[in-house]
Motif scaffolding. Sequence first.
Motif, PDB file in Angstrom:
ATOM      1  N   ALA A 167       0.842  -1.198   0.000  1.00 37.21           N
ATOM      2  CA  ALA A 167       0.000   0.000   0.000  1.00 37.21           C
ATOM      3  C   ALA A 167       0.879   1.250   0.000  1.00 37.21           C
ATOM      4  O   ALA A 167       2.039   1.210   0.431  1.00 37.21           O
ATOM      5  CB  ALA A 167      -0.897  -0.004   1.236  1.00 37.21           C
ATOM      6  N   LEU A 168       0.330   2.337  -0.505  1.00 36.71           N
ATOM      7  CA  LEU A 168       1.034   3.617  -0.471  1.00 36.71           C
ATOM      8  C   LEU A 168       1.346   3.969   0.974  1.00 36.71           C
ATOM      9  O   LEU A 168       0.497   3.857   1.855  1.00 36.71           O
ATOM     10  CB  LEU A 168       0.150   4.712  -1.087  1.00 36.71           C
ATOM     11  N   ALA A 169       2.578   4.397   1.234  1.00 33.57           N
ATOM     12  CA  ALA A 169       2.979   4.710   2.605  1.00 33.57           C
ATOM     13  C   ALA A 169       3.398   6.170   2.777  1.00 33.57           C
ATOM     14  O   ALA A 169       3.511   6.652   3.888  1.00 33.57           O
ATOM     15  CB  ALA A 169       4.122   3.786   3.029  1.00 33.57           C
ATOM     16  N   ALA A 170       3.653   6.854   1.678  1.00 30.89           N
ATOM     17  CA  ALA A 170       4.078   8.262   1.749  1.00 30.89           C
ATOM     18  C   ALA A 170       3.515   8.975   0.523  1.00 30.89           C
ATOM     19  O   ALA A 170       3.218   8.330  -0.493  1.00 30.89           O
ATOM     20  CB  ALA A 170       5.605   8.349   1.769  1.00 30.89           C
ATOM     21  N   PRO A 171       3.377  10.298   0.591  1.00 34.45           N
ATOM     22  CA  PRO A 171       2.760  11.023  -0.524  1.00 34.45           C
ATOM     23  C   PRO A 171       3.508  10.859  -1.844  1.00 34.45           C
ATOM     24  O   PRO A 171       2.918  10.980  -2.919  1.00 34.45           O
ATOM     25  CB  PRO A 171       2.795  12.487  -0.076  1.00 34.45           C
TER      26      PRO A 171
END
Lengths: 345, 345, 345, 345
Positions: free
Chosen positions: A21-25
């Motif tokens: 999953a996306l963890a940072a912008p």
Amino acid sequence: MKALVYKGPGQKAVEERAKPALAAPGDAIVRMVKTTICGTDLHILKGDVATCAPGRILGHEGTGIVDSVGTAVAAFKPGDRVVVSCVSSCGKCVYCRRGMFSHCTTGGWILGNTIDGTQAEYVRTPHADTSLYPIPEGGDEEALAMLSDILPTGFECGVLNGKVQPGASVAIVGAGPIGLAALLTAQLYSPASIVMVDLEDNRLAVAKRFGATATVNSTDGKAVATILKMTGGRGVDTAIEAVGIPATFEMCAEIVAPGGVVANIGVHGKQVALHLERLWDRNISITTRLVDTSSTPMLLSILGSGRIDPKLLITHRFVFDRILDAYAAFVDAAKSKALKVIVAF
Amino acid sequence: MKALVYKGPGQKAVEERAKPALAAPGDAIVRMVKTTICGTDLHILKGDVATCAPGRILGHEGTGIVDSVGTAVAAFKPGDRVVVSCVSSCGKCVYCRRGMFSHCTTGGWILGNTIDGTQAEYVRTPHADTSLYPIPEGGDEEALAMLSDILPTGFECGVLNGKVQPGASVAIVGAGPIGLAALLTAQLYSPASIVMVDLEDNRLAVAKRFGATATVNSTDGKAVATILKMTGGRGVDTAIEAVGIPATFEMCAEIVAPGGVVANIGVHGKQVALHLERLWDRNISITTRLVDTSSTPMLLSILGSGRIDPKLLITHRFVFDRILDAYAAFVDAAKSKALKVIVAF
Amino acid sequence: MKALVYKGPGQKAVEERAKPALAAPGDAIVRMVKTTICGTDLHILKGDVATCAPGRILGHEGTGIVDSVGTAVAAFKPGDRVVVSCVSSCGKCVYCRRGMFSHCTTGGWILGNTIDGTQAEYVRTPHADTSLYPIPEGGDEEALAMLSDILPTGFECGVLNGKVQPGASVAIVGAGPIGLAALLTAQLYSPASIVMVDLEDNRLAVAKRFGATATVNSTDGKAVATILKMTGGRGVDTAIEAVGIPATFEMCAEIVAPGGVVANIGVHGKQVALHLERLWDRNISITTRLVDTSSTPMLLSILGSGRIDPKLLITHRFVFDRILDAYAAFVDAAKSKALKVIVAF
Amino acid sequence: MKALVYKGPGQKAVEERAKPALAAPGDAIVRMVKTTICGTDLHILKGDVATCAPGRILGHEGTGIVDSVGTAVAAFKPGDRVVVSCVSSCGKCVYCRRGMFSHCTTGGWILGNTIDGTQAEYVRTPHADTSLYPIPEGGDEEALAMLSDILPTGFECGVLNGKVQPGASVAIVGAGPIGLAALLTAQLYSPASIVMVDLEDNRLAVAKRFGATATVNSTDGKAVATILKMTGGRGVDTAIEAVGIPATFEMCAEIVAPGGVVANIGVHGKQVALHLERLWDRNISITTRLVDTSSTPMLLSILGSGRIDPKLLITHRFVFDRILDAYAAFVDAAKSKALKVIVAF
């Protein structure tokens, strides 16, 4: 999703893992289309890379399709085809601002090392805007997988650091995949001669096909004398070390001409002897480098122009379900004659 | 004429010799006015320089007055005041055309080595047009004797090879004459910091006067840790080796920052350990160089502008009749605190 | 001996002249084997070159055999086959020591300009050791005549000054001999694209054969727009001016990308307009250069490696007795389709 | 908040405006502490800068304190003291990756031009991570305001582009603030001489204090002859144009030595004559550049080392309420003798 996981020294397994999953912008999630195996993956499997802990999904190369992006990603959107660079670069730190992405303070070589890598159906790529590269229309996903690591490594660490110049003489010690990548990219600068050195005639025959102007089998221990003779006793302007052991480094230091460069590409596990008592007055340089992948845009342009055919490096193809076979072929290169093996999803 | 002659390991003597004669159309005979002693002369006297045979007049530095010139000499005439360069350069061979005068095929470091040198009332200088430099009106013969070897050596091998840049950090390991010459000339590029490392507080105090921004006495074995601490753990952009032993070279390799340069000046007598297992991915360069003296015209210009005072390096003065005392003072630098000693004719 | 002599604006004649004699210790007399005609010879004949007085034997290119040498010549002896460089270089002056032989204080472009040239059976070449180049065994005297001027000029003034790089975009404005020489040598650096611009389709067809990736006929006045469109509006990294008139220079300044270079080769007869009001913030460079021929040894090596075939440039051959016909063909290139014409002795 | 607003050609006013808000994840809002006025602000006020529309808050220089940051900003937090760079850089686009921030596809010079600027109590700065620079502890907010534009402009466009080298000769035409910034930063490379040219003796006296080795008042029309005489007829290695009119550019082209560089800093409003008929064979370069501010980290390091005192450039100080007086002093520099004027909030 399925992933190839490092299970500790000597052990690896295909396992089922949660999709990342996306963890940072700045992150992107990339669905992998093609990946490949690097000599460095074998180093990890030998237990030689302390930063890579068991449980890690391996792999730092490949091409894919963007699945999702974080809020700060501006250059990519879902559906974009991309090359995943082996080096992650924030574009902001002091090293990135100098073009030394390899030493990015929050990136560098992290994929398949300190974070999960590309030998899986999906991978999370930090700093996506500055670590992914768009695949141009018509770009071949297998050919461009060679841009993740091996071509920029051969080019930056060997050719650029080695200051290969038109008309000059080059020797490349080691005709494995990385030595051959140096050989392919060295020709961008039109040296007058490129001598390839290896222990195996098979690899030297490949090198000839790839553009070497001469080859030397070093089994007889006379490679240094042979190369000095070839160059009128002077030595070569550029000696590229593409193995990573003391003997090959020391050979490079013996064949480099006054004013020349020894450009190290090999990943070394122990110290080498540097004979400064002979070299102090030779006006030479020795360079080391972890690839920065700063040359990736240029190499994309070169590949577009057709001046290099990276598919020359690809010898085997497997589907991901057979990735253990792909590893077996890559490990046993002497028998399989494998250079780069493509693993397709 | 009187001359200081190498008589074999450990031995030297002032002897009466015939005044040299022109031997080639490009030769000049120079009447010496000032000469000086180099660490390399001491190496010869220890028997470490195989190319220098007993019977040789020593010396490769100094200033003088042209006595006679060969038929092909165009730039000088009798009566001209000149700097004698330690490196003879033909200006024609492939190395000279590349600016690598040190490897001139009929020159290089030959004075006081393979042909008679400058520690004598007269010296024959081959390739005079391209190996002598005119002393400008008002030029000081003592100050300019520092241009024969020590200033270009510190500058070319240390500063230029080390790529010293404005705002950068520099460490110089070894605060003897050559390290101090590197210190003086490094300031031409305005680095933000120059740390000087030595075992003797006396030399470090001199270094402070010469412009070092910090000093580290390495006696306690903690110099590496100290320098890393000074640089926020990063290391220095340029590490200059100015001693010539394994310990100091290896210290340089430990304190150099990613992307930095280790510039070797020291004359080494044995191999050093190069820890490629730690350095292969640090993106560093290591350089060696015998001085080319290609920077001599630039340094003449710099000295004319007053930006460097080379006389800072001169601590003792002797007349030629006392050259053995000059050697004694230079050898026992720890006690005499000698840097460069001038010998006047 | 027979010689082609400039008789004042618009006039030339084959005349009988005395064989030249050695005039300085560094001179050689060369018996010419092949010579050729340069655009600069036509400039002289138009009366545009003030330094060249009537009575001068023309020509600054060719290959020959050393007939005799002065006492200071070390590199050549009678019987040696040589390339005569268009630029004479003493190897000693401040410019020669910087590699800027074109501005040699006692040399530079003097042959066929301020001293008699190569369009004669014999020529006196000053500074022979550093102005002649040995023809390697098996070297072709016609091919190597292209090394006197046209290949180093295209390479140094166009390619090197233009900083042509792998993967980059190049435009060459002018597809005459010099533009084609730039085209041939630009490929040594593997740019991704080379666009050739000219007014004549015939020349553009030749350029295609020589390796241009695209051609633009500028007759319609839309070349700038076309090239900007080809490059996504960005312009080219390198724009090489190979004509020598305001219109072509100004075209180059309009098509150069931010960060790019306009490399001028053309010999200009009047001022050009430089639109600094548009260019001041474009981060470009504009370079000029009289060829130094410092690249001649490298080009010799390249020719030996077969990477460039200089004979592509040779379209016509004449014996010396018909040199006036050779001039006629060269002048009327639009009709004769002449590029370089070889005149044999 | 209060802001200085461009109201159309010839008109400006202090107005009340809304405090800016974050508009993108990479934005920061900075509360200004010090700002200053640039010659470019005067160009805008004359109506010469088409990209700047009436209603725009002017200013692209200054130091301040971070007030708030967007979600993608990693390097700064509220309360941090910062230098605001005149150039905004995304760090991601092809130009930023090459270090050419001036041509950033979503940045470049936008502050006080295409978006509101720094002559206001608060400013919104896009791409904050790569467009703001942290003020080190103890850093002086007035001194560091000189890092927003004037010092990097003088250094990059004049000194770096001009390839100023130790021992070389430099002429700077124009002794206004930007010429003086070039003068201060040129000394980082220790040229042997720096001649300053201007029409006003007052400015030349300032230049002398700032380190010029000679000055030439060009009122008498003899500056070219004077400088050629100073350099033995050769000209200068680097000629820096710091005015922006044809006469001064053309002077630079007349005084540059063979092999030298004309580095343009001036903002030009019309074309200049480039005398290629005299320059084509002079082996010179002409460079243009909009400052990239890529040298800002280095200059911060230099300022920390004390090698340059930027406060030498500051002649006047005003509070923001008197910014119209600040403009008046800056405009009438001949009388006020203003160089840089600090406006404090």
